[in-house]
Design an enzyme around this catalytic site. Structure first.
Site, PDB file in Angstrom:
ATOM      1  N   GLY A   1       0.803  -1.215   0.000  1.00 21.20           N
ATOM      2  CA  GLY A   1       0.000   0.000   0.000  1.00 21.20           C
ATOM      3  C   GLY A   1       0.841   1.272   0.000  1.00 21.20           C
ATOM      4  N   HIS A   2       0.176   2.384  -0.209  1.00 24.01           N
ATOM      5  CA  HIS A   2       0.833   3.688  -0.254  1.00 24.01           C
ATOM      6  C   HIS A   2       1.520   4.016   1.062  1.00 24.01           C
ATOM      7  CE1 HIS A   2      -2.981   5.841   1.372  1.00 24.01           C
ATOM      8  NE2 HIS A   2      -3.098   4.553   1.552  1.00 24.01           N
ATOM      9  N   ASN A   3       2.688   4.622   0.956  1.00 18.42           N
ATOM     10  CA  ASN A   3       3.442   5.118   2.108  1.00 18.42           C
ATOM     11  C   ASN A   3       4.026   4.043   3.013  1.00 18.42           C
ATOM     12  OD1 ASN A   3       1.410   7.488   1.430  1.00 18.42           O
ATOM     13  ND2 ASN A   3       3.198   8.372   2.451  1.00 18.42           N
TER      14      ASN A   3
END
Lengths: 360, 360, 360
Positions: free
Chosen positions: A253-255
């Site tokens: 996922g993002h980040n």
């Protein structure tokens, strides 16, 4: 069954040459010609196999293989007439050497840009970069020397790719992402797609997409499996540290910030903003909740569902995941539960009968 | 709601013609023109539906469909004025026939090699092979007669593809893999990516990639779902047996040997070297540990996590997976556990109060 | 660490301009030039950050950021010399505005058809449609104005795509599918692959493929994640309702009917014919059995395995999934189970010893 050879050439290497290459000690003839590698029980004459421990000596006696790699101890013990042993320190390392000897040439595009590739403005290519047929390279992309883009790779604007990387067909790298050196990305993986983030409109008018203006940064020697997706950050970067290996069909996922030397098996899924410290090993299908922190050296059993932070060095398992010893104890207790429930119900009935005797 | 037709043509088939094609008995008019298929509760006039059992007769009476396939028993029972019934032995088989009648033509490239395709040296193409726009065919690839490569397929060096196969857009077949006849591979699936294997360098210098010099071999009539990955073997072959069907987004690890006639639902994951015997059925998201052997005819419930060998014919479920009857028993016992714990705690308190009476 | 900018240009926006754009109240200098966005603990000078609640005020005091978005309350409380605060009603909405301000230009093909794209007969393109390099558009496809096909997209015969859609590289849309307006599909997603359906041949001759003559219909403002697969219907349509967002690597089986405004996280899997009503939220890796109906507004915890219908508004979790309060209670009871089993065994031993005293 002889496997077809992708190169069309049949390689032949003598046992002597193999012993020399792996730095091993030869027991038996050095003149046997070997043409492939196989497991003990599936090997054919002219193939080399390997014996990891003494428990496999019986299988070796029955094996049709012409030769085997084995530890020095095993080699001394199990010479077989007409078969060759090559004694080595570390069977797995020697096997890797031998696999390299018999590896068919990978089908790589030639250095240069294929005439069917489309290259944007301001692209900088290092020495001996290969850009295969049908690749699309966006504007301002920079690619370091020796990097290979197989046919059908898409690299979007402003991406930076280091030296000696290899991107297989169908890989998509979105805008601005950074790949360091010797990164390998398998077919149809996607690096830098938008993170999955929405905000409920205050007017109740549905979901508003959160722009993801960050990037993905893959460190040196990272390997990304086929079909795996690593999403770009909302801002800053989703990071995968040096030497980390991620198998097929994983979702990062993002980040997320993944440390160095981690190993994630197939279909692992990390929600957003997960922090994974160095050297973490995850079995297949592990799931990790958003914003969780996983300490260095943690091991996660396959299918674990992680909801909480995990201290460094721990081994966790289960759904929800917890210390694996506790998880095992609980599983063992659950095994006994149906009988326990039966016993308790029987006991209660007996107690009741004792307290309130019924007239017959 | 009338669905758009991919071909642009509207097909019309009379009830009489449908009855003839499915070998069914016509009850009612043979002159009704049918133009599509739908479920009982969603069908519109001029559509045909199907009645699997007598429990659905009420729905049939209310359905707006003009005709239905039904078993002979049902047909005799539920004639409706102005509606047509076609009595058949096996409703599902007849439905398949009818679906074929109304199937829009698949959008396939014409036989021959599209001018935008790139074909390597020494490639052999059988009769009426179609190679779509933007395909990349590596050197020494052999493709049997009637096989269709949709646009954007990549086939790397030395691959062998049999006759009458169909590879959808975005499929990648890596070096040396073998597809037998009538293999169908859905979009963006990846056959023959490197297996996921590393060896810890003895000098502590990180992970050394194990070369995967084997291939993938897909038997006759194998079907591979969209986005699914089947990894190449370390040596020898990862094998998928004749007639086995694998759904979307599955991960099949290196050196797995899957038997004939197996059915794996979506997102199944097999680690490396799993052996699956013939006729095994797996529900969605099943996970199987490496080196496990699953006996012939085994059925696995969705989301099972298999850690141990499974004997032939068994039905397993759960995490970790076990005989499904035991798993069900345990689940039932867990349902009762919270009350059990409460009762025991109450009982213990009562016992304590009895043993040590408190002065009021 | 300053992230590279995909466009090559460095954007600079003053604090005054930012305040104006988000409709916020400026505390401190309006002249500070901001060049990016970052989290409190990672921000650098010349970056703007955000403060969601008062618990983060300490982090704000230590942050190196030059400015922050904060609620009006927080803003009034935590002015710092030399730092700028922008007070707003809703921090998340303001942050979205700011991310848009700093978003690098997406790398999009120009309106028009790239000369390397292949376009079939009878294709209708709206105004300012962009068809990127290497795209393949089948016959009779219709695409509405402003829609962007990034390089390497495949759209097969008879597909209808609305206005202002965006399809990323490697996306495959199979025959006849319908995308409404403003649909966004991320790289390598597959829309309309064959559903997974087979019928056992009555002659025991293996599995007969069920033709899937239906389509997929994606409503307005639907977003489909990278690598996700939505299968076509057996007949009729697999439907995804207006405004529904599906993350990466999800599997949506044939004939599913998904309502409006749903949010599915990564690696979710729905078997065939699942009905999901409006506003359902699923965590990552949720699995849903075929033919299940999930009521409006249901929330499913990550990794839930749904086997039964769920009433509207419920929150479920677990394997098998059930009301999350019950699931939590059971998990808590399982935590106590090993001790319970030990106690009961000890008690039973004591009881036995009491009943049957052993001579010493």
């Amino acid at each position: 069954m002889k496997e077809p050879d992708a190169t069309g050439e049949q390689r032949m290497i003598t046992t002597q040459e193999i012993a020399r290459r792996v730095g091993g000690r030869l027991y038996g003839s050095g003149e046997i010609e070997i043409e492939g590698v196989a497991a003990l029980d599936r090997a054919q004459p002219r193939q080399i196999t390997f014996i990891r421990d003494t428990a496999r000596i019986g299988a070796w006696r029955e094996s049709r293989a012409s030769a085997a790699l084995a530890s020095h101890e095993v080699s001394a013990e199990c010479l077989e007439s007409g078969k060759v042993l090559i004694g080595v320190e570390d069977v797995d390392s020697a096997l890797i050497e031998v696999l390299h000897l018999f590896a068919p040439a990978v089908d790589r595009p030639e250095p240069g840009v294929d005439e069917t590739a489309v290259v944007g403005a301001g692209v900088e290519l290092g020495k001996r970069v290969a850009v295969g047929a049908g690749c699309r390279i966006g504007p301002r992309v920079r690619i370091g020397g020796g990097t290979i883009l197989h046919p059908g790779v898409t690299v979007m604007a402003g991406v930076t790719i280091g030296s000696d990387c290899e991107l297989y067909p169908g890989v998509v790298i979105r805008e601005g992402c950074v790949l360091c050196d010797r990164v390998m990305i398998h077919p149809n993986a996607v690096i830098g797609a938008d993170g999955f983030g929405y905000h409920c409109a205050s007017d109740g008018g549905g979901l508003v997409k959160v722009p993801h203006i960050g990037i993905v940064r893959l460190g040196d020697d990272v390997e990304i499996g086929a079909g795996t997706c690593v999403d770009r950050a909302k801002f800053g970067a989703t990071e995968v540290g040096e030497g980390t290996k991620i198998d097929n069909l994983c979702q990062i996922g993002h980040n997320c910030r993944i440390g160095r030397g981690c190993v994630f098996s197939g279909q692992v899924g990390l929600a957003g903003s997960v922090v994974v410290e160095d050297g973490v090993v995850m079995g297949g299908k592990v799931a990790v909740r958003d914003h969780v922190r996983i300490g260095a050296g943690v091991k996660l059993a396959a299918c674990s569902a992680v909801m909480d932070d995990i201290p460094a060095g721990a081994t966790w398992a289960g759904y929800p995941a917890q210390d694996s010893r506790v998880a095992l104890r609980e599983h063992a207790a659950i095994r006994k539960l149906p009988e326990l429930v039966r016993n308790i119900q029987r006991q209660r009935k007996a107690d009741r009968a004792e307290r309130d005797p019924q007239p017959r």
